[in-house]
Every structure is written in structure tokens, then in C-alpha cells.
Design an enzyme around this catalytic site. Sequence first.
Site, PDB file in Angstrom:
ATOM      1  N   TYR A 141      -3.229  48.059 -11.090  1.00 50.18           N
ATOM      2  CA  TYR A 141      -2.614  47.893 -12.504  1.00 50.18           C
ATOM      3  C   TYR A 141      -3.763  48.154 -13.662  1.00 50.18           C
ATOM      4  O   TYR A 141      -3.166  48.562 -14.357  1.00 50.18           O
ATOM      5  CB  TYR A 141      -1.958  46.632 -12.636  1.00 50.18           C
ATOM      6  CG  TYR A 141      -0.688  46.132 -12.136  1.00 50.18           C
ATOM      7  CD1 TYR A 141      -0.365  46.479 -10.843  1.00 50.18           C
ATOM      8  CD2 TYR A 141       0.195  45.639 -13.085  1.00 50.18           C
ATOM      9  CE1 TYR A 141       0.693  46.193 -10.403  1.00 50.18           C
ATOM     10  CE2 TYR A 141       1.441  45.455 -12.386  1.00 50.18           C
ATOM     11  CZ  TYR A 141       1.744  45.698 -11.225  1.00 50.18           C
ATOM     12  OH  TYR A 141       3.162  45.576 -10.645  1.00 50.18           O
ATOM     13  N   LYS A 191      -4.954  46.556   2.817  1.00 47.19           N
ATOM     14  CA  LYS A 191      -4.615  47.868   3.670  1.00 47.19           C
ATOM     15  C   LYS A 191      -6.138  48.295   3.918  1.00 47.19           C
ATOM     16  O   LYS A 191      -6.475  49.516   3.630  1.00 47.19           O
ATOM     17  CB  LYS A 191      -3.870  48.809   2.616  1.00 47.19           C
ATOM     18  CG  LYS A 191      -3.322  50.082   3.599  1.00 47.19           C
ATOM     19  CD  LYS A 191      -2.244  49.543   4.502  1.00 47.19           C
ATOM     20  CE  LYS A 191      -1.678  50.945   5.095  1.00 47.19           C
ATOM     21  NZ  LYS A 191      -0.780  50.613   6.238  1.00 47.19           N
ATOM     22  N   ASP A 223       1.423  46.196   5.185  1.00 44.18           N
ATOM     23  CA  ASP A 223       2.801  46.724   6.037  1.00 44.18           C
ATOM     24  C   ASP A 223       3.244  45.493   6.956  1.00 44.18           C
ATOM     25  O   ASP A 223       4.425  45.154   6.958  1.00 44.18           O
ATOM     26  CB  ASP A 223       2.899  48.088   6.500  1.00 44.18           C
ATOM     27  CG  ASP A 223       1.505  48.413   7.113  1.00 44.18           C
ATOM     28  OD1 ASP A 223       0.557  47.272   7.309  1.00 44.18           O
ATOM     29  OD2 ASP A 223       1.419  49.253   7.825  1.00 44.18           O
ATOM     30  N   ASP A 247       2.730  41.837  -6.293  1.00 44.98           N
ATOM     31  CA  ASP A 247       4.115  42.240  -6.934  1.00 44.98           C
ATOM     32  C   ASP A 247       5.171  42.366  -6.113  1.00 44.98           C
ATOM     33  O   ASP A 247       6.161  41.811  -6.016  1.00 44.98           O
ATOM     34  CB  ASP A 247       3.568  43.536  -7.949  1.00 44.98           C
ATOM     35  CG  ASP A 247       4.665  43.629  -8.689  1.00 44.98           C
ATOM     36  OD1 ASP A 247       5.600  42.746  -9.364  1.00 44.98           O
ATOM     37  OD2 ASP A 247       5.179  44.871  -8.852  1.00 44.98           O
ATOM     38  N   ASP A 251       8.444  39.976  -4.675  1.00 46.22           N
ATOM     39  CA  ASP A 251       9.780  39.966  -4.859  1.00 46.22           C
ATOM     40  C   ASP A 251      10.464  39.951  -3.425  1.00 46.22           C
ATOM     41  O   ASP A 251      11.709  39.516  -3.487  1.00 46.22           O
ATOM     42  CB  ASP A 251      10.098  41.603  -5.488  1.00 46.22           C
ATOM     43  CG  ASP A 251      10.248  41.512  -7.011  1.00 46.22           C
ATOM     44  OD1 ASP A 251       9.663  40.723  -7.519  1.00 46.22           O
ATOM     45  OD2 ASP A 251      11.134  42.355  -7.637  1.00 46.22           O
TER      46      ASP A 251
HETATM   47  C1  IPM Z   1       6.101  40.849 -12.621  1.00 44.36           C
HETATM   48  C2  IPM Z   1       6.717  41.867 -13.005  1.00 44.36           C
HETATM   49  C3  IPM Z   1       5.598  42.702 -14.067  1.00 44.36           C
HETATM   50  C4  IPM Z   1       4.521  43.055 -12.987  1.00 44.36           C
HETATM   51  C5  IPM Z   1       6.163  43.791 -14.584  1.00 44.36           C
HETATM   52  C6  IPM Z   1       7.340  43.438 -15.505  1.00 44.36           C
HETATM   53  C7  IPM Z   1       4.980  44.506 -15.386  1.00 44.36           C
HETATM   54  O1  IPM Z   1       7.123  42.954 -12.310  1.00 44.36           O
HETATM   55  O2  IPM Z   1       5.429  40.073 -13.327  1.00 44.36           O
HETATM   56  O3  IPM Z   1       6.158  40.518 -11.305  1.00 44.36           O
HETATM   57  O4  IPM Z   1       4.740  44.178 -12.388  1.00 44.36           O
HETATM   58  O5  IPM Z   1       3.417  42.376 -12.874  1.00 44.36           O
HETATM   59 MG    MG Z   2       7.283  41.895 -10.109  1.00 44.93          MG
END
Ligand code: IPM
Ligand code: MG
Length: 354
Positions: A141, A191, A223, A247, A251
Site C-alpha cells: 500500500y 510469500k 495461498d 486486507d 474479507d
Molecule cells: C479495508 C478497506 C481499505 C483497505 C480500503 C477502503 C482502502 O478495504 O480497510 O480493509 O484496503 O485497507
Molecule cells: Mg479491505
Amino acid sequence: MRAKIVVLPGDGIGPEVTAEAIRVLEAVARKGGHVFELSEHLMGGCSIDRHGTALTPEVLAACQASSAVLLGAVGGPKWDDPAAKVRPEQGLLGLRKGLGVFANLRPVRVHPALVDASPLKADRLAGVDLLVIRELTGGLYFGQPKGREEKDGHVRAVDTLEYHDYEVQRVVELAFRLARGRRRKVTSVDKANVLESSRLWRQVTSAIGAANPDVALDHMLVDTAAMRLVAAPASFDVVVTENMFGDILTDEASVLAGSMGMLPSASIGAGGPGLYEPIHGSAPDIAGKGIANPLGTILSAAMMLRHSLGLEAEAAAVERAADAAVTDGARTRDLGGTLSTRAMADEVLRRLAS
Ligand code: IPM
Ligand code: MG
């Protein structure tokens, strides 16, 4: 106690869910005789519309001068043009960097009453209780160089995955400390078979592991980790990993809990104000309808009470109240129910008061 709390409702459902978390914080203050000075500011798309930038220096300064920051969500289709120079997410990244919150704690628990809300088989979900610690101010990032150049009629875009040894060290050391209050198991995800930054990550982590033999350490390729997270999620305790790996994996892990709407996060650094936000986004499709699940934000406020304000008993009380509401059948739409955002928060508030 007294605390200055900055609230950044942001975009989409952000204002709706932060409003409910504020009601919970106010209830906690009343009950415990605390004084929380709350101040709201613009950050994200709403700040772009007003000021032309996602995070103004004034708002960053207010956050830096606070005890803690509560954030809703940022972003939306209105600001999604890939050619745009200013984007809501720049505000969030600038805030994380500006507060120096290098560790993002994302706990994932499966509430027994929500096992059926997850698409995974119930037997896989038994005993899932993991904590992902995502490195937050480095990695892909933030690495430099980053950007575009045009050459010979072609466009080249660059992002850089960069880590210094000390950046790995501080977040992995935190993972070990937190693992001591849990099941004493750290899985470091990288990785290292491909990336040089991951080989450094693994070296630094191995040294910390050798110095802390009371915590079990294993290394896993990202992975494999993505696969194990759904195949054997209960086998994880603390997971520590690079910014973007974290990140993506969080999710994925949110599916275990039945809904993204349930999950809180805390971003902390070396003692300054922490940043607390649900892991879900601004959900433009349901914004303004009053149906978003406020629990992720309410539970983020609980993490704020614990990590930034030192109010462990109050944090645990909020978590118990949210837990009990879900046990008793309180469900917003994401969980297959019909409760509004406000009504879900009412369920928590009622249990918090009793
Ligand atoms: C998160 C979100 C953020 C990230 C985005 C909105 C920039 O996906 O907090 O997980 O990627 O960190
Ligand atoms: Mg996110």
C-alpha cells in the site's frame, strides 16, 4: 475518565452505523461516570465534495490530538473514476499513516447462533476464534516508487512491496504479545517462495519466534493460508501478515462470521490514538435505508474502550450485550432478519442497561 473521541462518519452507511456506536458510547459514559468529548469531522468522499481533498490537515491534526478515532466507512461510486486525482481511500490511508497505527487487529469469531448465516458447513465453524493482525502502514500500500509513466506509447504503472526490518519486527512482536493472552499460537503469512520482502519478513519473524519459545510459531504461504482459512479455520489463533495479504484474508475470514457487518477492527501503534472501524465498506447499495448492521461499528467502539481508553470492563459489557442480542435472535437484513440499524442498536442498548 475523560477522553476526546473524534468521529469520522465518512460515506455511504458510515454515518448510519457510527450514529449507533455513539449512542452505545454515550450509554457507557453515563453508566460509568465517564466524560467522552465527541467531535465529528468530514473524511473521505464527503470531504472531497466540501474541501477537494479526502483528509484535510485540520482533521488529521484533530485526530492526532484525540484519545481515539471512530470511523464509519469511506468511498462510493461517485468518487470511483480510476482517472480521478483525489479518492476517498487516500483519506483513510493518510489517516493510518498520520496516526502511525501500524497494526490492524481484526478478530473473527463465529457466534454459535450465526453458524447458519455462513455458507460454510457448521462442523468447519466450530471453535473458530482467530485474530488477524494486518500490518497497516507499510507493504504494497505504501512502498515507493508508486505511480505511472508514459513511454513509447505505452503506460507503465508501478506499485512497490517494501518493508524495513523494524516495520516487520514491531508488528510481529505485538502478535506474540497478544498471542500470550490467547492460545499462544502465531501463524505468520508470507510469500517467501517468491518475494524478497517476504523472505525478510520470515527471517525477522523466525528470530522473534526463537526468542519467544513459549509461543508456537509457524510460517504459511499466503495461498495456502487462503485455502486453510476456509478448509480448517479453527486451526488458527493469531495470524500476522503484510498489509495487502491481510486486507484480502480478512474479507475472506469475514465469511466465517456470517456477515461482514459483524466484524470490528482496531488499528494501533506505539501508544498514540487508535483508529477503530468496522471492516465493511460504505455499502452504497443500502446507504440511507437504515438497514445496515451496526454491530461491526459498535464492536469497534468496544475495542476502543479496551485498547485506547483502558476500560476493559466496559468493553466486555458492550461485547456481552451485542452477543446476547444475537443469541436472542436480533437480526438485521445481512443476517437474514428485518431489524433496522436503529432497532439492532436498541437491542444492544437494552441489554447493556440491564
Ligand atoms: C479495508 C478497506 C481499505 C483497505 C480500503 C477502503 C482502502 O478495504 O480497510 O480493509 O484496503 O485497507
Ligand atoms: Mg479491505
